[in-house]
Write an enzyme that holds these catalytic residues in place. Structure first.
Site, short mmCIF file in Angstrom:
data_model
loop_
_atom_site.label_atom_id
_atom_site.label_comp_id
_atom_site.label_asym_id
_atom_site.label_seq_id
_atom_site.Cartn_x
_atom_site.Cartn_y
_atom_site.Cartn_z
N CYS A 62 -65.54 -2.49 52.01
CA CYS A 62 -66.03 -1.80 50.70
C CYS A 62 -67.02 -2.83 49.94
O CYS A 62 -66.52 -3.91 49.48
CB CYS A 62 -64.99 -1.61 49.90
SG CYS A 62 -65.50 -0.89 48.23
N CYS A 83 -66.66 -3.33 46.38
CA CYS A 83 -65.35 -3.88 45.99
C CYS A 83 -65.48 -5.25 46.03
O CYS A 83 -65.02 -6.16 45.19
CB CYS A 83 -64.04 -3.39 46.47
SG CYS A 83 -64.15 -1.50 46.95
N ASP A 84 -65.94 -5.87 47.39
CA ASP A 84 -65.78 -7.35 47.38
C ASP A 84 -67.16 -8.00 47.70
O ASP A 84 -66.97 -9.30 47.88
CB ASP A 84 -64.97 -7.36 48.95
CG ASP A 84 -63.52 -6.60 49.03
OD1 ASP A 84 -62.94 -6.77 47.87
OD2 ASP A 84 -63.37 -5.93 49.93
#
Ligand code: NAP
Length: 267
Positions: free
Chosen positions: A91, A94-95
């Site tokens: 992701c 997200c990261d």
């Protein structure tokens, strides 16, 4: 989890994925939809009404629409799982931030990989996209955008044999192999993002609903499962189109069929 959705009709400038979902949620609420969050632990489709265990609660329902989508696929490398959260991710949104100022790698040759690679250039000094073939599955617009980005480099005909270094609890390099020459080498990188497709989230219905060889729910006439009253829509049953708009369309079909079913059954 997606970023800019460029191909949903009605948004000429595109729209952020989470914003699109929030809009849909608000719109459905206006017509009386209620939301409950929770994990489906067990589904009993053999009894009437059906029984769904959501966390500790049991819900009874005459009809069910399964729209559980699909989850990211992993490569299955020896050290991959141990390094999830330490530089291995599926992701980018997200990261990605955690790898600001670093060199990172994206795996895959479809739209997801292109999207991730382009997005990650916001943070990374360099993104190398690694793909196992020379041809790309990605749409021309997404591929062209990644190609035009000076921070994105491409490595084709190349596979990842492993990700290092578990002893340091962080990604330091990828062990790569060129499929044409057989040459193998360690490629330094601080993170590996996967963009290699998805696996349908249908395991919780195993043995109760028909699935194909890859685990997608099998439907007839678009959204009907073999169990009357149970409908499936979107990526959990669609291996071909997999777009937000086609998933939305099949969700609408399922809702219309639920209405018809409840009417016929006299509920
Ligand atoms: P995809 O189109 O199935 O592409 C997956 C890619 O990963 C392929 O290039 C495939 O290689 C590669 N791959 C799969 N397994 C692999 C493995 N074990 N090792 C190495 N490489 C592997 O999946 P996707 O990119 O997630 O896209 C899914 C759908 O969503 C598509 O219809 C796409 O258009 C859509 N999508 C749209 C957008 C957007 O418009 N914003 C963004 C993301 C996704 P091969 O090509 O060799 O099979």
């Amino acid at each position: 989890m997606t970023t800019l959705v460029e191909n949903f009709p009605g948004f000429p400038e595109g729209i952020q994925g989470p914003e699109l979902i929030e809009n849909m949620r608000k719109q459905a609420s206006r017509f009386g939809a209620e939301y409950r969050m929770g994990h489906l632990v067990k589904a009993d489709l053999g009894m009437r009404p059906f029984e769904l265990t959501i966390g500790k609660d049991v819900i009874q329902t005459h009809t069910l629409i399964i729209a559980s989508g699909a989850s990211a696929r992993w490569l299955g490398l020896p050290n991959e799982q141990a390094l999830i959260g330490h530089g291995v991710s599926s992701c980018a949104t997200c990261d990605g931030f955690f790898f600001s100022g670093k060199e990172i790698v994206v795996i895959g040759g479809g739209d997801s990989a292109m999207e991730e690679a382009t997005f990650l250039t916001r943070f990374a000094t360099k993104v190398t996209l690694i793909h196992r073939r020379e041809q790309f599955r990605a749409s021309k617009i997404m591929l062209d955008r990644a190609r035009a980005n000076p921070k994105v480099a491409f490595l084709t005909d190349t596979v990842v044999d492993d990700v290092l270094d578990v002893s340091k609890k962080e990604v330091t390099a990828l062990r790569l192999r060129n499929l044409k020459t057989g040459e193998s080498w360690d490629f330094p990188a601080s993170a590996m993002f996967l963009g290699i497709g998805h696996i349908p989230n249908a395991k919780m219905f195993a043995g109760q609903l028909e699935t194909d060889a890859d685990g997608y729910l099998v439907t007839q006439k678009n959204v009907f499962t073999k169990v009357p009253g149970v409908f499936a829509c979107g990526d959990v049953q669609d291996r071909r189109y997999r777009q937000a708009i086609t998933a939305s369309g099949s969700g609408c079909m399922a809702a219309l069929e639920v209405e018809k079913y409840l009417e016929q059954e006299g509920h």
